[in-house]
Design a protein around this motif. Structure first.
Motif, PDB file in Angstrom:
ATOM      1  N   ASN A  28       0.825  -1.208   0.000  1.00 13.43           N
ATOM      2  CA  ASN A  28       0.000   0.000   0.000  1.00 13.43           C
ATOM      3  C   ASN A  28       0.859   1.257   0.000  1.00 13.43           C
ATOM      4  OD1 ASN A  28      -2.564  -1.141  -0.152  1.00 13.43           O
ATOM      5  ND2 ASN A  28      -2.640  -1.478   2.053  1.00 13.43           N
ATOM      6  N   THR A  31       2.308   1.745  -3.550  1.00 17.80           N
ATOM      7  CA  THR A  31       1.321   2.104  -4.574  1.00 17.80           C
ATOM      8  C   THR A  31       0.528   3.346  -4.201  1.00 17.80           C
ATOM      9  OG1 THR A  31      -0.369   0.672  -3.607  1.00 17.80           O
ATOM     10  CG2 THR A  31       1.056  -0.293  -5.302  1.00 17.80           C
ATOM     11  N   LYS A  34      -3.360   3.212  -3.844  1.00 17.04           N
ATOM     12  CA  LYS A  34      -4.223   3.244  -5.020  1.00 17.04           C
ATOM     13  C   LYS A  34      -4.995   1.937  -5.186  1.00 17.04           C
ATOM     14  CE  LYS A  34      -4.058   4.166  -9.968  1.00 17.04           C
ATOM     15  NZ  LYS A  34      -3.190   4.497 -11.113  1.00 17.04           N
ATOM     16  N   TYR A  35      -4.393   0.830  -4.778  1.00 17.92           N
ATOM     17  CA  TYR A  35      -5.000  -0.490  -4.945  1.00 17.92           C
ATOM     18  C   TYR A  35      -5.303  -1.131  -3.597  1.00 17.92           C
ATOM     19  CZ  TYR A  35      -3.053   0.310  -9.550  1.00 17.92           C
ATOM     20  OH  TYR A  35      -2.732   0.855 -10.763  1.00 17.92           O
ATOM     21  N   GLU A  36      -5.637  -0.325  -2.610  1.00 17.67           N
ATOM     22  CA  GLU A  36      -5.804  -0.802  -1.245  1.00 17.67           C
ATOM     23  C   GLU A  36      -6.846  -1.921  -1.126  1.00 17.67           C
ATOM     24  OE1 GLU A  36      -6.155   1.075   3.221  1.00 17.67           O
ATOM     25  OE2 GLU A  36      -6.797   2.278   1.527  1.00 17.67           O
ATOM     26  N   SER A  37      -7.985  -1.786  -1.774  1.00 13.17           N
ATOM     27  CA  SER A  37      -9.021  -2.810  -1.651  1.00 13.17           C
ATOM     28  C   SER A  37      -8.594  -4.110  -2.333  1.00 13.17           C
ATOM     29  CB  SER A  37     -10.362  -2.327  -2.197  1.00 13.17           C
ATOM     30  OG  SER A  37     -10.291  -2.110  -3.581  1.00 13.17           O
ATOM     31  N   GLN A  38      -7.912  -4.018  -3.470  1.00 17.31           N
ATOM     32  CA  GLN A  38      -7.437  -5.220  -4.146  1.00 17.31           C
ATOM     33  C   GLN A  38      -6.367  -5.926  -3.321  1.00 17.31           C
ATOM     34  OE1 GLN A  38      -7.832  -2.247  -5.617  1.00 17.31           O
ATOM     35  NE2 GLN A  38      -8.566  -2.445  -7.702  1.00 17.31           N
ATOM     36  N   VAL A  39      -5.488  -5.147  -2.701  1.00 24.03           N
ATOM     37  CA  VAL A  39      -4.438  -5.721  -1.862  1.00 24.03           C
ATOM     38  C   VAL A  39      -5.065  -6.418  -0.651  1.00 24.03           C
ATOM     39  CG1 VAL A  39      -2.455  -5.169  -0.371  1.00 24.03           C
ATOM     40  CG2 VAL A  39      -2.682  -4.079  -2.610  1.00 24.03           C
TER      41      VAL A  39
END
Length: 60
Positions: A28, A31, A34-39
């Motif tokens: 996190n 990135t 930016k991709y917190e929910s996917q991570v």
């Protein structure tokens, strides 16, 4: 020994969860969240496969 092997070996203890959380924070950070929910989804899936399920509240 790969990282998933380390998680498997330490999955029952808190160290495996700490390693998982540290990896999530690092990704996190790199990135810019930016991709917190996917991570988070990926972390939950990996922990589930390794028997490290946690009770997590749903995130919006």
């Amino acid at each position: 020994m790969g990282i998933l092997d380390r998680f498997k070996n330490q999955a029952k203890g808190s160290k495996g969860k700490d390693m998982s959380d540290a990896a999530e924070r690092k990704v996190n950070e790199k990135t810019g969240k930016k991709y917190e929910s996917q991570v988070d989804d990926a972390q939950q899936r990996v922990e589930g496969q390794l028997g490290m399920d946690r009770d997590r509240p749903e995130q919006p």
